[in-house]
Write an enzyme that holds these catalytic residues in place. Structure first.
Site, PDB file in Angstrom:
ATOM      1  N   GLU A 140       0.824  -1.200   0.000  1.00  0.00           N
ATOM      2  CA  GLU A 140       0.000   0.000   0.000  1.00  0.00           C
ATOM      3  C   GLU A 140       0.868   1.263   0.000  1.00  0.00           C
ATOM      4  OE1 GLU A 140      -3.464   2.028   2.818  1.00  0.00           O
ATOM      5  OE2 GLU A 140      -2.157   0.470   3.622  1.00  0.00           O
ATOM      6  N   HIS A 141       1.762   1.362   0.956  1.00  0.00           N
ATOM      7  CA  HIS A 141       2.673   2.510   1.064  1.00  0.00           C
ATOM      8  C   HIS A 141       4.105   2.027   0.844  1.00  0.00           C
ATOM      9  CE1 HIS A 141      -0.643   3.400   4.041  1.00  0.00           C
ATOM     10  NE2 HIS A 141      -0.715   4.472   3.275  1.00  0.00           N
TER      11      HIS A 141
END
Length: 442
Positions: free
Chosen positions: A322-323
């Protein structure tokens, strides 16, 4: 795996975490949705009382109540909310401006076009509880309004029996047309299905707990959703120039989201790896959320040493996190080397919490490997990209009709073929061998 044995050298592949809802969650969510579908407001009230101890006269806040709640928020907090929303609005507007309608003439008199039309209504879920994610109001409500959505209904759970002031203020300042104080599956179901007092929306957006995520999964199809969201993830790619203290701090910043939040470091430096682990152990006891972050680090934390950055980027793409934070000497290199991520954070002057809270990009992002095939929430999620076509030239219509007839019969679609035949006969010189009908010539 214990924290002292986290270093793994040179793995060739990685299986990204894929999870499904636990059976008991699936069953509870299905029961609530079925009840709301059949009994509307009464079901919403019953489940709200059971789960949140909350059964107000109206779940929707009127203008006077909103004004009263917002006025209770300190001025500095309101100023900060406005600052952050200016950042989110500016980036969302730039995204919207990049999406243009167009029309092209592909053949003489043949015009094809594309339009980006906002959906009519959207529901925005703003989580509460242990972590009241006020920033989610900016990401869902404000982005929808920039896209041009006419009606945005926002909802958030009560906080110990009262509307949460900062969340209400964030939703109001973001431009929510309706604000409800209700949480969980009953809130999602009410917005998706509609009740006697709540009109159904076309799309649901916003993060939530496992029950909210499962509700969105079960309702998808009847209503659109932004994406299926799982536990927050962070992956850091670092070389020997990275500061292990910064790396450790940034890993824990996301691990505190929950005990199932993966926190991964891929580094070319064994020294950075070992010192990062030591820093994490030093920082955890003093972190107020250390119990949660510590469990995430113990159960889902990884530190992987690889021989070079080529391997690091390749491995990071397999995680599709995600990040993804890049702490290297040349962080912008990752823009050209990586493909699978929800959002990139380049260099040590930025960090994932900037994206979560203040910088302006959207923090509703794909998890559990979904970055392999989708990005996160953005203005375009609230738009329907539709097409249109018009033929003004008779010759072009006749030529396309002949090709359409042949192409359709290859696939055994005789009805399709005859629609093409009609145009080739009406606007050209073709004869219809399946009817006695003739077209007069102008």
């Amino acid at each position: 795996m214990s924290t002292t044995s986290k270093i793994v050298k040179g793995p060739d592949t990685v299986e990204a975490s894929r999870t499904t809802s636990r059976p008991e969650i699936v069953d509870i969510v299905a029961e609530v949705i079925a009840d709301v579908r059949q009994n509307g407001d009464a079901a919403v009230r019953r489940w709200s009382q059971k789960f949140d101890g909350w059964s107000p006269e109206s779940f929707r806040l009127g203008p006077d109540r909103i004004a009263s709640v917002v006025s209770s928020v300190p001025g500095t907090v309101l100023d900060d909310l406005r600052f952050v929303q200016r950042q989110v609005r500016g980036f969302a507007q730039a995204q919207r401006d990049s999406l243009t309608d167009f029309e092209v003439e592909t053949l003489p008199g043949v015009f094809l076009g594309q339009r980006n039309i906002p959906i009519s209504s959207a529901g925005a879920y703003v989580p509460g509880g242990r972590y009241p994610l006020t920033a989610s109001a900016h990401m869902t409500v404000l982005t929808a309004k920039v896209a041009g959505v006419g009606r945005v209904a926002a909802t958030t759970p009560p906080d110990r029996g009262t509307p949460p002031p900062v969340s209400i203020a964030a939703m109001h300042l973001a431009g929510a047309d309706e604000i409800y104080v209700m949480g969980g599956v009953q809130a999602v179901a009410a917005l998706a299905l509609g009740t006697e007092t709540i009109s159904a929306v076309d799309m649901l957006a916003g993060p939530g707990n496992a029950y909210v995520a499962e509700a969105k999964r079960q309702l998808f199809g009847e209503v659109g959703i932004d994406l299926f969201a799982g536990p927050t993830e962070v992956l850091i790619v670092a070389d020997e120039t990275a500061d292990p203290f910064v790396v450790a701090t940034d890993l824990l910043s996301q691990a505190e989201h929950g005990p199932d939040s993966p926190a991964v470091l891929i580094t070319t430096s064994e020294e950075v790896a070992t010192r990062t682990i030591a820093c994490v152990e030093e920082l955890l006891p003093g972190l107020p959320t250390g119990e949660v972050a510590g469990r995430a680090w113990r159960d889902r934390g990884e530190v992987i040493v690889v021989p070079d950055l080529d391997t690091a980027y390749e491995l990071a793409d397999q995680y599709a996190s995600e990040h993804v934070q890049i702490l290297t000497a040349e962080p912008r290199e990752a823009l050209h080397r990586m493909r699978n991520y929800g959002a990139l954070f380049l260099g040590d002057k930025t960090c994932v919490p900037y994206g979560d809270k203040v910088i302006g990009t959207n923090h509703v992002l794909p998890t559990q490997g979904a970055a392999r095939y989708t990005g996160g929430l953005w203005v375009g999620k609230y738009l329907k990209t539709v097409t249109y076509q018009e033929i003004q030239d008779a010759t072009s219509s006749a030529e396309l009709g002949e090709v359409c007839g042949r192409a359709s019969r290859i696939e055994n679609f005789e009805g399709h073929a005859r629609s093409g035949d009609v145009r080739s006969a009406r606007y050209g010189s073709a004869r219809l061998d399946w009817t006695d009908h003739t077209f007069g010539r102008a």
